[in-house]
Design a protein around this motif. Structure first.
Motif, PDB file in Angstrom:
ATOM      1  N   ILE A 172      49.137  18.135  34.792  1.00 21.61           N
ATOM      2  CA  ILE A 172      49.174  19.602  34.782  1.00 21.61           C
ATOM      3  C   ILE A 172      50.627  20.060  34.863  1.00 21.61           C
ATOM      4  CG2 ILE A 172      48.410  21.712  35.931  1.00 21.61           C
ATOM      5  CD1 ILE A 172      46.099  20.084  37.106  1.00 21.61           C
ATOM      6  N   ARG A 173      50.951  21.069  34.073  1.00 20.72           N
ATOM      7  CA  ARG A 173      52.316  21.589  34.044  1.00 20.72           C
ATOM      8  C   ARG A 173      52.430  23.042  34.511  1.00 20.72           C
ATOM      9  NH1 ARG A 173      54.013  19.121  28.088  1.00 20.72           N
ATOM     10  NH2 ARG A 173      54.543  17.007  28.815  1.00 20.72           N
ATOM     11  N   LYS A 174      51.429  23.840  34.206  1.00 19.19           N
ATOM     12  CA  LYS A 174      51.557  25.284  34.434  1.00 19.19           C
ATOM     13  C   LYS A 174      50.185  25.857  34.776  1.00 19.19           C
ATOM     14  CE  LYS A 174      54.765  27.479  33.604  1.00 19.19           C
ATOM     15  NZ  LYS A 174      55.882  27.968  34.450  1.00 19.19           N
ATOM     16  N   VAL A 175      50.159  26.840  35.699  1.00 22.01           N
ATOM     17  CA  VAL A 175      48.925  27.542  36.031  1.00 22.01           C
ATOM     18  C   VAL A 175      49.232  29.027  36.223  1.00 22.01           C
ATOM     19  CG1 VAL A 175      49.183  26.961  38.491  1.00 22.01           C
ATOM     20  CG2 VAL A 175      46.965  27.679  37.621  1.00 22.01           C
ATOM     21  N   HIS A 176      48.386  29.871  35.660  1.00 22.42           N
ATOM     22  CA  HIS A 176      48.484  31.318  35.856  1.00 22.42           C
ATOM     23  C   HIS A 176      47.137  31.807  36.390  1.00 22.42           C
ATOM     24  CE1 HIS A 176      52.289  31.427  33.773  1.00 22.42           C
ATOM     25  NE2 HIS A 176      51.758  30.877  32.700  1.00 22.42           N
ATOM     26  N   VAL A 177      47.166  32.480  37.530  1.00 19.15           N
ATOM     27  CA  VAL A 177      45.937  33.017  38.116  1.00 19.15           C
ATOM     28  C   VAL A 177      46.129  34.510  38.349  1.00 19.15           C
ATOM     29  CG1 VAL A 177      46.635  32.397  40.478  1.00 19.15           C
ATOM     30  CG2 VAL A 177      44.211  32.721  39.935  1.00 19.15           C
ATOM     31  N   ARG A 178      45.095  35.260  38.033  1.00 19.39           N
ATOM     32  CA  ARG A 178      45.206  36.726  38.024  1.00 19.39           C
ATOM     33  C   ARG A 178      43.929  37.316  38.618  1.00 19.39           C
ATOM     34  NH1 ARG A 178      43.773  40.563  33.895  1.00 19.39           N
ATOM     35  NH2 ARG A 178      45.215  42.328  33.747  1.00 19.39           N
ATOM     36  N   TYR A 179      44.063  38.156  39.633  1.00 17.70           N
ATOM     37  CA  TYR A 179      42.901  38.833  40.214  1.00 17.70           C
ATOM     38  C   TYR A 179      43.230  40.318  40.281  1.00 17.70           C
ATOM     39  CZ  TYR A 179      38.578  38.991  42.990  1.00 17.70           C
ATOM     40  OH  TYR A 179      37.287  39.226  43.437  1.00 17.70           O
ATOM     41  N   VAL A 180      42.609  41.092  39.422  1.00 17.98           N
ATOM     42  CA  VAL A 180      42.912  42.523  39.330  1.00 17.98           C
ATOM     43  C   VAL A 180      41.639  43.354  39.448  1.00 17.98           C
ATOM     44  CG1 VAL A 180      45.054  42.281  38.024  1.00 17.98           C
ATOM     45  CG2 VAL A 180      42.887  42.378  36.799  1.00 17.98           C
ATOM     46  N   GLN A 181      41.753  44.431  40.190  1.00 17.71           N
ATOM     47  CA  GLN A 181      40.695  45.419  40.369  1.00 17.71           C
ATOM     48  C   GLN A 181      41.303  46.810  40.230  1.00 17.71           C
ATOM     49  OE1 GLN A 181      39.448  44.453  44.389  1.00 17.71           O
ATOM     50  NE2 GLN A 181      37.905  42.986  43.685  1.00 17.71           N
ATOM     51  N   GLY A 182      40.444  47.818  40.109  1.00 14.51           N
ATOM     52  CA  GLY A 182      40.945  49.182  39.974  1.00 14.51           C
ATOM     53  C   GLY A 182      40.475  50.146  41.033  1.00 14.51           C
ATOM     54  N   TRP A 183      39.725  49.657  42.017  1.00 15.71           N
ATOM     55  CA  TRP A 183      39.052  50.576  42.944  1.00 15.71           C
ATOM     56  C   TRP A 183      39.989  51.275  43.930  1.00 15.71           C
ATOM     57  CZ3 TRP A 183      37.167  49.612  48.278  1.00 15.71           C
ATOM     58  CH2 TRP A 183      37.761  48.494  48.870  1.00 15.71           C
ATOM     59  N   LEU A 184      41.234  50.797  44.066  1.00 12.49           N
ATOM     60  CA  LEU A 184      42.203  51.471  44.937  1.00 12.49           C
ATOM     61  C   LEU A 184      43.323  52.139  44.141  1.00 12.49           C
ATOM     62  CD1 LEU A 184      42.544  48.986  47.939  1.00 12.49           C
ATOM     63  CD2 LEU A 184      41.126  51.042  47.750  1.00 12.49           C
ATOM     64  N   ALA A 185      43.057  52.422  42.855  1.00 12.51           N
ATOM     65  CA  ALA A 185      44.056  53.107  42.034  1.00 12.51           C
ATOM     66  C   ALA A 185      44.307  54.528  42.529  1.00 12.51           C
ATOM     67  CB  ALA A 185      43.603  53.130  40.576  1.00 12.51           C
ATOM     68  N   SER A 186      43.331  55.100  43.215  1.00 10.64           N
ATOM     69  CA  SER A 186      43.509  56.389  43.880  1.00 10.64           C
ATOM     70  C   SER A 186      43.266  56.188  45.372  1.00 10.64           C
ATOM     71  CB  SER A 186      42.534  57.425  43.308  1.00 10.64           C
ATOM     72  OG  SER A 186      41.196  56.993  43.475  1.00 10.64           O
ATOM     73  N   ALA A 187      43.397  57.231  46.146  1.00  9.39           N
ATOM     74  CA  ALA A 187      43.303  57.124  47.605  1.00  9.39           C
ATOM     75  C   ALA A 187      41.854  56.965  48.039  1.00  9.39           C
ATOM     76  CB  ALA A 187      43.939  58.335  48.256  1.00  9.39           C
ATOM     77  N   ALA A 188      41.247  55.846  47.694  1.00  9.62           N
ATOM     78  CA  ALA A 188      39.841  55.604  48.003  1.00  9.62           C
ATOM     79  C   ALA A 188      39.589  55.497  49.500  1.00  9.62           C
ATOM     80  CB  ALA A 188      39.370  54.327  47.300  1.00  9.62           C
ATOM     81  N   GLU A 189      40.646  55.191  50.278  1.00 10.63           N
ATOM     82  CA  GLU A 189      40.455  55.036  51.715  1.00 10.63           C
ATOM     83  C   GLU A 189      40.120  56.356  52.413  1.00 10.63           C
ATOM     84  OE1 GLU A 189      45.019  54.554  51.075  1.00 10.63           O
ATOM     85  OE2 GLU A 189      43.160  54.293  49.949  1.00 10.63           O
ATOM     86  N   ASP A 190      40.325  57.469  51.740  1.00 12.59           N
ATOM     87  CA  ASP A 190      39.975  58.766  52.319  1.00 12.59           C
ATOM     88  C   ASP A 190      38.456  58.932  52.277  1.00 12.59           C
ATOM     89  OD1 ASP A 190      42.673  59.186  52.566  1.00 12.59           O
ATOM     90  OD2 ASP A 190      42.833  60.431  50.774  1.00 12.59           O
ATOM     91  N   GLY A 191      37.801  58.663  53.422  1.00 13.47           N
ATOM     92  CA  GLY A 191      36.351  58.807  53.493  1.00 13.47           C
ATOM     93  C   GLY A 191      35.571  57.570  53.108  1.00 13.47           C
ATOM     94  N   ASN A 192      36.247  56.491  52.735  1.00 12.02           N
ATOM     95  CA  ASN A 192      35.574  55.249  52.354  1.00 12.02           C
ATOM     96  C   ASN A 192      35.905  54.198  53.405  1.00 12.02           C
ATOM     97  OD1 ASN A 192      34.996  52.653  51.261  1.00 12.02           O
ATOM     98  ND2 ASN A 192      35.117  53.449  49.184  1.00 12.02           N
TER      99      ASN A 192
END
Length: 404
Positions: A172-192
């Motif tokens: 093995i020479r190279k590894v790329h791992v990606r974990y992306v979500q969109g649920w905190l793109a706005s201020a979801a913590e307000d009331g959640n």
């Protein structure tokens, strides 16, 4: 560890996971799927009304719904913690921890000292020091500990590890791992409530998106490449004013076997749902796996041949992958089934009198390395992306992990 004499189904209690919580219900579904674990009690919420209602909905009697973990351990002990007749009134044998990160170590330690095994949501805690203390408790009590790195329960992740280790794949020479979500793109913590604790350092620990989902990306990269992460350069940031923990980050890293790679963990990628993916490049081929299409593993060979490996009990997969499939190909299995593999294998290990790591369940070794990774990444980012060595955690020789 001795076998649980006379017991065919493991008796489980749960702390956290009351009404309004997401992950607790997933843990319960996963534990129940293979009919090897019974939920017998719970301290589901500090709100007693919530706890009682959750218990009623789950078919528990009110005397098995408790105000807190201390009360639950005490009362369950009177029924025979780790003992009693199978399917009867015996006390719980396993505690499932589905609370915010800051209570994971305390609850796991309490359970272990009471002789109860532990399955904890990840990350294991909020500091490497406290998880090292937990490792000492587990060593002293002889109790077993599982960490729910869910994605290590997927069949095709095990198939990827198998192929990546083959001579045909090459080093093995190279590894790329990606974990992306969109649920905190706005201020979801307000009331959640679920968002609010994840951006609070007192509850979540030093990493926001990094601790919540970057910890999964870290474990996946290490597992498939079968090597520990040794050093990294990290850039973490928050995109929203006043948000105290990272919601976005990029990391360059190196594994002990010389493999280099990148890791992205972000919860502000608008439109993304649960985009965990990994690509591994060897000398002769590359592998690609996407969690949102978990039954397919793509192999691209240097010869130009492209092979799509598919999950299913009727497919020519390695033994480890096949043992995590339940259905023939074309019958999709996903997140809950992967989660269930961890619970099923934990229960079978206890029944067979062996450590859960024997059956591929992440344990204290993964817990320690995960915390060491989080702390190194935060340190690097705080030092303007300085190259940072990942501390080698201390744990006993009988606390072996999934990596050789």
């Amino acid at each position: 560890m001795k076998k649980e004499a006379g017991s065919s189904r493991l008796r489980m209690g749960m702390v956290g996971g009351g009404q309004g919580a997401f992950i607790g219900a997933v843990h319960r579904m996963a534990a129940a799927l293979d009919s090897e674990i019974d939920l017998v009690c719970g301290a589901f919420s500090r709100d007693l009304a919530n706890c009682s209602q959750t218990g009623r909905e789950l078919g528990l009697t009110q005397d098995r719904c408790y105000s807190d973990l201390g009360e639950m351990l005490s009362c369950e002990a009177s029924l025979g913690l780790g003992g009693g007749a199978a399917g009867g009134r015996g006390g719980m044998q396993l505690l499932s921890i589905v609370t915010p990160n800051n209570s994971h170590v305390d609850f796991a330690s309490q359970a272990a000292k009471a002789g109860v095994h532990v399955m904890s949501d990840k990350p294991a805690g909020i500091s490497l020091e406290e998880v090292e203390d937990l490792a000492v408790v587990l060593q002293a009590t002889g109790t077993h500990y599982g960490l729910t790195h869910t994605y290590l329960g997927y069949p095709m992740v095990w198939q990827a590890r198998h192929i990546a280790a083959s001579e045909a794949f090459g080093p093995i020479r190279k590894v790329h791992v990606r974990y992306v979500q969109g649920w905190l793109a706005s201020a979801a913590e307000d009331g959640n409530k679920q968002a609010a604790w994840r951006v609070d350092p007192a509850l979540a620990g030093p990493g926001g998106a990094l601790g919540d989902i970057g910890s999964h990306a870290h474990s996946l990269a290490e597992f498939i490449c079968n090597s520990r992460m040794s050093s990294l350069v990290a850039h973490l940031r928050s995109h929203l004013p006043g948000r105290l923990l990272d919601d976005d980050g990029e990391i360059l890293f190196e594994l002990e076997n010389g493999v280099t790679g990148s890791l992205v963990s972000s919860q502000i990628c608008a439109g993304e749902e649960n985009g965990l993916s990994i690509t591994i490049y060897g000398e002769n081929a590359g592998l690609e796996w996407h969690q949102e299409q978990p039954n397919s593993l793509i192999e691209r060979r240097a010869t130009g041949e492209v092979i799509t490996h598919r999950a299913g009990v009727d497919k020519p997969l390695c033994d480890e992958a096949l043992s995590r499939c339940r259905l023939p190909s074309g019958h999709p299995e996903g997140y809950v089934e992967a989660f269930a593999n961890l619970y099923r294998n934990f229960a079978r290990a206890l029944r067979d009198g062996v450590a859960p790591i024997t059956y591929g369940v992440p344990g204290i070794a993964e817990a320690l390395r995960g915390m060491a990774f989080l702390e190194a990444a935060v340190e690097s980012s705080n030092c303007a992306g300085a190259l940072t060595e990942i501390k080698e955690p201390a744990y006993g020789p009988d606390r072996k992990g999934l990596l050789t």
